[in-house]
Write an enzyme that holds these catalytic residues in place. Sequence first.
Site, mmCIF file in Angstrom:
data_model
loop_
_atom_site.group_PDB
_atom_site.id
_atom_site.type_symbol
_atom_site.label_atom_id
_atom_site.label_comp_id
_atom_site.label_asym_id
_atom_site.label_seq_id
_atom_site.Cartn_x
_atom_site.Cartn_y
_atom_site.Cartn_z
ATOM 1 N N GLY A 280 0.676 -1.216 -0.172
ATOM 2 C CA GLY A 280 0.010 -0.032 0.033
ATOM 3 C C GLY A 280 0.831 1.247 -0.107
ATOM 4 C CB CYS A 348 -9.798 22.680 20.028
ATOM 5 S SG CYS A 348 -10.387 24.001 18.999
ATOM 6 C CD GLU A 349 -7.848 16.282 20.145
ATOM 7 O OE1 GLU A 349 -6.745 15.490 20.511
ATOM 8 O OE2 GLU A 349 -8.758 15.802 19.951
ATOM 9 C CE1 TYR A 377 -2.650 2.512 5.322
ATOM 10 C CE2 TYR A 377 -0.276 2.830 4.812
ATOM 11 C CZ TYR A 377 -1.518 1.964 5.060
ATOM 12 O OH TYR A 377 -1.438 0.878 4.455
HETATM 13 N N1 LLP Z 1 -2.145 -6.151 3.865
HETATM 14 C C1 LLP Z 1 -2.576 -5.998 4.939
HETATM 15 C C2 LLP Z 1 -3.453 -7.170 5.547
HETATM 16 C C3 LLP Z 1 -2.546 -4.787 6.009
HETATM 17 O O1 LLP Z 1 -3.094 -4.886 7.155
HETATM 18 C C4 LLP Z 1 -1.791 -3.901 5.423
HETATM 19 C C5 LLP Z 1 -1.725 -2.531 6.219
HETATM 20 C C6 LLP Z 1 -1.210 -4.036 4.183
HETATM 21 C C7 LLP Z 1 -1.427 -5.026 3.481
HETATM 22 C C8 LLP Z 1 -0.511 -2.861 3.548
HETATM 23 O O2 LLP Z 1 0.643 -2.328 4.289
HETATM 24 P P1 LLP Z 1 1.605 -1.342 3.555
HETATM 25 O O3 LLP Z 1 2.326 -1.609 2.341
HETATM 26 O O4 LLP Z 1 0.920 0.094 3.507
HETATM 27 O O5 LLP Z 1 2.779 -0.988 4.771
HETATM 28 N N2 LLP Z 1 -2.336 3.913 9.118
HETATM 29 C C9 LLP Z 1 -0.857 3.202 9.208
HETATM 30 C C10 LLP Z 1 -0.569 2.125 8.310
HETATM 31 C C11 LLP Z 1 -1.533 1.046 8.727
HETATM 32 C C12 LLP Z 1 -1.390 -0.186 8.085
HETATM 33 C C13 LLP Z 1 -2.376 -1.216 8.007
HETATM 34 N N3 LLP Z 1 -2.177 -2.395 7.154
HETATM 35 C C14 LLP Z 1 0.073 4.541 9.014
HETATM 36 O O6 LLP Z 1 -0.149 5.641 8.389
HETATM 37 O O7 LLP Z 1 1.437 4.063 9.088
#
Ligand code: LLP
Length: 417
Positions: A280, A348-349, A377
């Site tokens: 992702g 406001c935090e 994200y």
């Molecule tokens: N597959 C699964 C099952 C996942 O839970 C995730 C991410 C991905 C793939 C993709 O991971 P990536 O390639 O994006 O690292 N909001 C957080 C990141 C949460 C990731 C959740 N799962 C941030 O902004 O760092």
Amino acid sequence: MKPAMRPMDYVGRALSCDGVVLADIAAKVGTPCYVYSAATILANYHAYDDALQGVPHTVCYAMKANGNLAILRLLAAAGAGFDIVSGGELYRVLKAGGDPAKVVFSGVGKTSEEIDAALAAGIFAFNCESEPELALVDALAHRRGIKARVALRVNPDVAADTHAHIATGSLGHKFGVDIGQAEAVYERARLYENLLLEGVSCHIGSQQFDFEPMMKAADRVLELIACLRAKGFDIRHADLGGGLGVTYRPDEPAPPIAEFTAALREKVAGYDLHLFLEPGRSIVGNAGVLITRVLYRKKSGDKEFVVVDAAMNDLIRPALYDAHHEILPLRATSADCGLRADVVGPVCESGDFLAQDRQMPEVFPGDLLAVCTTGAYGFAQASNYNARPRPVEVLIENGSWRVIRKRETFDDLIRGE
Ligand code: LLP
């Protein structure tokens, strides 16, 4: 195609992306605004896809990172599959013309409605995270008179070197089934006549720079696959998840997608497996910036604040994960003015900050800043907290740009109430 190290860079004094001056976009659409580079997104996708040439594979973009329809369309047209985690994400993928046969469905809490919708759409596989979920998928597939392909998501008990909120692969995390229990679970699942037990999946966490834990997890999954095959299970695919990090600080090297993927390719060689990956962040992260305007400067005690018009509702990563995002002026200034400041938003935090104690260029009210590496994200986790409409999103493609999501209006804020 090689992904650009810095997709946003100065041309003269103007921060630009793919030949477009970012300040020109802000002048037309206002701030805060997210801007993405189609070329960088595609280059990142192709870095994965190209490195896997010769191995049966599907790169399933984890669309939770950024689910804008225009971005999904771009990737679908390039041949990507999608990793989804909700009925809403399935809806988006189908709206964007994504191929359901390249969709995998992850997540610990799939509802029966979501599972049924995915069966109806004909997705490739469910990454099931518990035995009760296997039972539910079996029952719903039976009702439709179809077979559902399943990969058990195993928890390999490998600690990812990342922030605690985004590590998922150790025992005690809610994700997957303990790898030590996996064979027994597959054995019991033989009873389910409507499941095709053809895969194993795993994802140990996000924003990983060190390949080693990911390789260790891959080894454990491959060992499990060998055991399962020895017991007569027809395992055909391995889904090794996402998790590769991106560079948030200028002094960090970018984790090379191609090198990482090539190492995985070598691992699965000889296994006769179709490899799935779910990246992702590493597809969209470095392709986006959040542009914000300076509203005020102020002091409190010894502290300096730069108050901007973007806030934690627009980008929650600094508040939630202590994340560092580079902040660059849209118009470069040469003088180092010695300013160290917290860059904060109007919410406001006290947790509402985009940067803390950051060395900043001289900035004045009205100046524009880019919060870098916010393609992943960023908007995806934006909210309407403090009744703030979510930002406009813009895509730069082939030297021109267009709005791919309008700025929300006050009417949007009260719809449904
Ligand atoms: N597959 C699964 C099952 C996942 O839970 C995730 C991410 C991905 C793939 C993709 O991971 P990536 O390639 O994006 O690292 N909001 C957080 C990141 C949460 C990731 C959740 N799962 C941030 O902004 O760092």
